[in-house]
Design an enzyme around this catalytic site. Structure first.
Site, PDB file in Angstrom:
ATOM      1  N   GLU A 170      -0.857   7.260  -3.686  1.00  0.00           N
ATOM      2  CA  GLU A 170      -0.256   6.680  -4.904  1.00  0.00           C
ATOM      3  C   GLU A 170      -0.940   5.211  -5.362  1.00  0.00           C
ATOM      4  OE1 GLU A 170       4.072   6.323  -5.391  1.00  0.00           O
ATOM      5  OE2 GLU A 170       3.935   7.536  -3.692  1.00  0.00           O
ATOM      6  N   GLY A 171      -1.755   4.824  -4.292  1.00  0.00           N
ATOM      7  CA  GLY A 171      -2.508   3.591  -4.723  1.00  0.00           C
ATOM      8  C   GLY A 171      -1.825   2.536  -3.914  1.00  0.00           C
ATOM      9  N   SER A 217       0.548  -1.195   0.087  1.00  0.00           N
ATOM     10  CA  SER A 217      -0.053  -0.050  -0.028  1.00  0.00           C
ATOM     11  C   SER A 217       0.676   1.184   0.039  1.00  0.00           C
ATOM     12  CB  SER A 217      -0.949   0.053   1.184  1.00  0.00           C
ATOM     13  OG  SER A 217      -0.192  -0.063   2.443  1.00  0.00           O
ATOM     14  N   GLY A 234      -0.346   4.672   0.320  1.00  0.00           N
ATOM     15  CA  GLY A 234      -1.045   5.946   0.392  1.00  0.00           C
ATOM     16  C   GLY A 234      -1.782   6.529  -0.915  1.00  0.00           C
ATOM     17  N   GLY A 280      -5.645   1.669   5.378  1.00  0.00           N
ATOM     18  CA  GLY A 280      -4.818   0.241   5.090  1.00  0.00           C
ATOM     19  C   GLY A 280      -5.852  -1.044   5.787  1.00  0.00           C
ATOM     20  N   ASP A 281      -6.465  -0.648   6.763  1.00  0.00           N
ATOM     21  CA  ASP A 281      -7.093  -1.812   7.303  1.00  0.00           C
ATOM     22  C   ASP A 281      -8.290  -1.975   6.489  1.00  0.00           C
ATOM     23  OD1 ASP A 281      -5.372  -1.531   9.302  1.00  0.00           O
ATOM     24  OD2 ASP A 281      -6.883  -0.379  10.648  1.00  0.00           O
TER      25      ASP A 281
HETATM   26  O1  LIG Z   1      -1.232  -2.286  16.062  1.00  0.00           O
HETATM   27  P1  LIG Z   1      -0.509  -1.000  15.637  1.00  0.00           P
HETATM   28  O2  LIG Z   1       0.576  -1.148  14.757  1.00  0.00           O
HETATM   29  O3  LIG Z   1       0.147  -0.119  16.798  1.00  0.00           O
HETATM   30  O4  LIG Z   1      -1.421  -0.125  15.075  1.00  0.00           O
HETATM   31  C1  LIG Z   1      -2.562   0.474  15.484  1.00  0.00           C
HETATM   32  C2  LIG Z   1      -3.210   1.753  15.011  1.00  0.00           C
HETATM   33  O5  LIG Z   1      -3.476   1.251  13.517  1.00  0.00           O
HETATM   34  C3  LIG Z   1      -4.944   1.574  13.153  1.00  0.00           C
HETATM   35  O6  LIG Z   1      -5.510   0.213  13.171  1.00  0.00           O
HETATM   36  C4  LIG Z   1      -4.723   2.014  11.777  1.00  0.00           C
HETATM   37  O7  LIG Z   1      -4.460   1.273  10.666  1.00  0.00           O
HETATM   38  C5  LIG Z   1      -5.255   2.505  14.200  1.00  0.00           C
HETATM   39  O8  LIG Z   1      -6.545   2.279  14.330  1.00  0.00           O
HETATM   40  C6  LIG Z   1      -4.478   2.191  15.429  1.00  0.00           C
HETATM   41  O9  LIG Z   1      -4.329   3.303  16.322  1.00  0.00           O
END
Ligand SMILES: O=P(O)(O)OC[C@H]1O[C@](O)(CO)[C@@H](O)[C@@H]1O
Length: 316
Positions: free
Chosen positions: A230-231, A226, A228, A258-259
Site C-alpha cells: 500500500e506504500g 510503512s 507494504g 523496510g530497511d
Molecule cells: O531484528 P529482527 O527484528 O529480528 O529482524 C531481523 C530480520 O529483519 C530483516 O533485516 C529484514 O527487515 C532481515 O534481514 C532479518 O532477518
C-alpha cells in the site's frame, strides 16, 4: 572524525531464503533452492546506504564463528566495519519464499546474549563513530538479555552528541523509545508495530494518521508508517503525505524493503529534503530493493527514476 551515517546492529542475522513453489505447512516441502545473505536491519540499512554512494560505518555485534559473509559484504560495499566480534555464531533467520502466493514467511531466531563487556565495547564504538550531524540508525530487535530501554537510553546519549537519530524497532523496545524523555528524530514502524504501541487496531488511514500525529505531538519530528504494497505514510508537524508504490511484480524478495526505506529516510534527512522529496526518496529505495535479492539497490539512477514516478497524495 564523525561519520556521516552510522548504523547499529545489536542482533544481526544471516538470512537463509528458501525458495518454494508453494509453502504447504505440515507437509514435506521440496525447495527450488536456497541463498544466504549477511543481513539484519542495521546491516541492511548500511548496505543500501553504501549502494547509494555515501560513506557509512557499521557498528554492533557479530558472531566471530560465521562473520566471513559480513566481512565480504563490508569489503565489497566499502562499509567501515566497527562491529565487535563475540564468541559463537550470528543467528540465521529463515525466510520461506512461496512463489505461488508471492509471500515470504519469516522465522526469526532470538540471537545470542552478549557478554556485558562486548556490549559496552560495541556501544563505545558507536559513540566514537557518531558526532554532530551524523545520521545514526538504530535498527532491529535486541538480543536476549538486553533491557527494553537499550535503544531509548542510546537515543538520549546520541542526541546529546547532536546526532540525528532514526529508530526502526518493535515491541517493548519501540515503546520504551516512544515513552522516553528524549525522542529520536524519526521512527519507521510498520502497521503492526504501530498497533503494538497504540494498543489497538489501526485499520485505516485515519487511524494511522491519528496515532502518527500523536507521536509527532510528543516530539518525534518524522513518523513514517510503512504499509507494504500500500506504500507508506509520512507525517511531520506541518504535513502528512501518502506515497503509493507502482504495482510492480517483486522480482527478487520483499525482505529488507523496510530497511531500504529507512536508508532512504536517512539520506533524505542528511540532505534536509522536504517531506514530499524525502517520501519519494525513501519509497524509491524500498521499491528499487524489491528488484534485487538481499539488501541491494540497483544504483542511484535507477532509484531516482523510480522515485520520480511515484504518486504522492497529501493526507488531511
Ligand atoms: O531484528 P529482527 O527484528 O529480528 O529482524 C531481523 C530480520 O529483519 C530483516 O533485516 C529484514 O527487515 C532481515 O534481514 C532479518 O532477518
Amino acid at each position: 572524525m564523525a561519520a556521516p551515517f552510522v548504523t547499529l546492529s545489536l542482533n544481526p542475522a544471516i538470512d537463509q531464503t528458501i525458495e518454494l513453489e508453494a509453502l504447504r505447512p505440515g507437509s514435506v516441502n521440496l525447495a527450488r533452492g536456497a541463498t544466504r545473505h549477511p543481513a539484519g536491519k542495521g546491516v541492511n540499512v548500511a548496505a543500501c546506504l553504501a549502494d547509494w554512494g555515501v560513506p557509512v560505518t557499521a557498528t554492533g555485534l557479530l558472531g566471530e564463528a560465521n562473520d566471513a559473509p559480513y566481512r565480504a559484504l563490508f569489503a565489497a560495499r566499502g562499509i567501515k566495519d566497527c562491529c565487535v566480534r563475540i564468541p559463537g555464531e550470528t543467528r540465521t533467520n529463515v525466510k520461506l519464499l512461496d512463489r505461488e502466493a508471492g509471500a515470504t514467511t519469516d522465522i526469526n531466531l532470538p540471537g545470542t546474549e552478549p557478554e556485558p563487556a562486548a556490549l559496552e565495547e560495541a556501544l563505545a564504538a558507536l559513540h566514537v563513530a557518531v558526532g554532530k550531524g551524523t545520521v545514526a540508525v538504530l535498527a532491529g530487535s535486541l538480543p536476549p538479555g538486553l533491557p527494553a530501554e537499550t535503544y531509548a537510553d542510546l537515543v538520549g546519549l546520541l542526541v546529546e552528541q547532536r546526532a540525528c537519530v532514526v529508530v526502526d524497532a518493535s515491541g517493548a523496545a519501540l515503546s520504551a523509545v516512544l515513552d522516553a524523555p528524549v525522542l529520536p528524530h524519526a521512527v519507521k514502524p510498520n502497521r503492526h508495530e504501530l498497533e503494538g504501541w497504540a494498543g489497538r487496531a489501526l485499520p485505516d488511514r485515519a487511524a494511522l494518521l491519528e496515532v502518527a500525529r500523536g507521536l509527532v505531538g510528543r516530539g518525534v519530528r518524522l513518523v513514517v508508517v510503512s504499509l507494504g504494497a500500500e506504500g507508506a505514510l509520512f507525517v511531520t508537524a506541518g504535513e502528512a503525505v501518502m506515497v503509493q508504490p507502482p504495482a510492480l511484480a517483486i522480482a527478487a524478495s520483499s525482505v529488507g524493503a523496510g530497511d531500504a526505506m529507512v536508508a532512504g529516510i536517512a539520506t533524505g534527512l542528511a540532505e534536509g529534503l522536504g517531506l514530499v522529496a524525502l517520501a519519494c526518496r525513501a519509497t524509491g529505495f524500498a521499491v528499487a530493493k524489491l528488484q534485487k535479492p538481499g539488501a541491494q539497490l540497483p544504483g542511484r539512477a535507477a532509484v531516482e527514476e523510480i522515485a520520480a514516478m511515484l504518486v504522492v497524495e497529501p493526507v488531511a
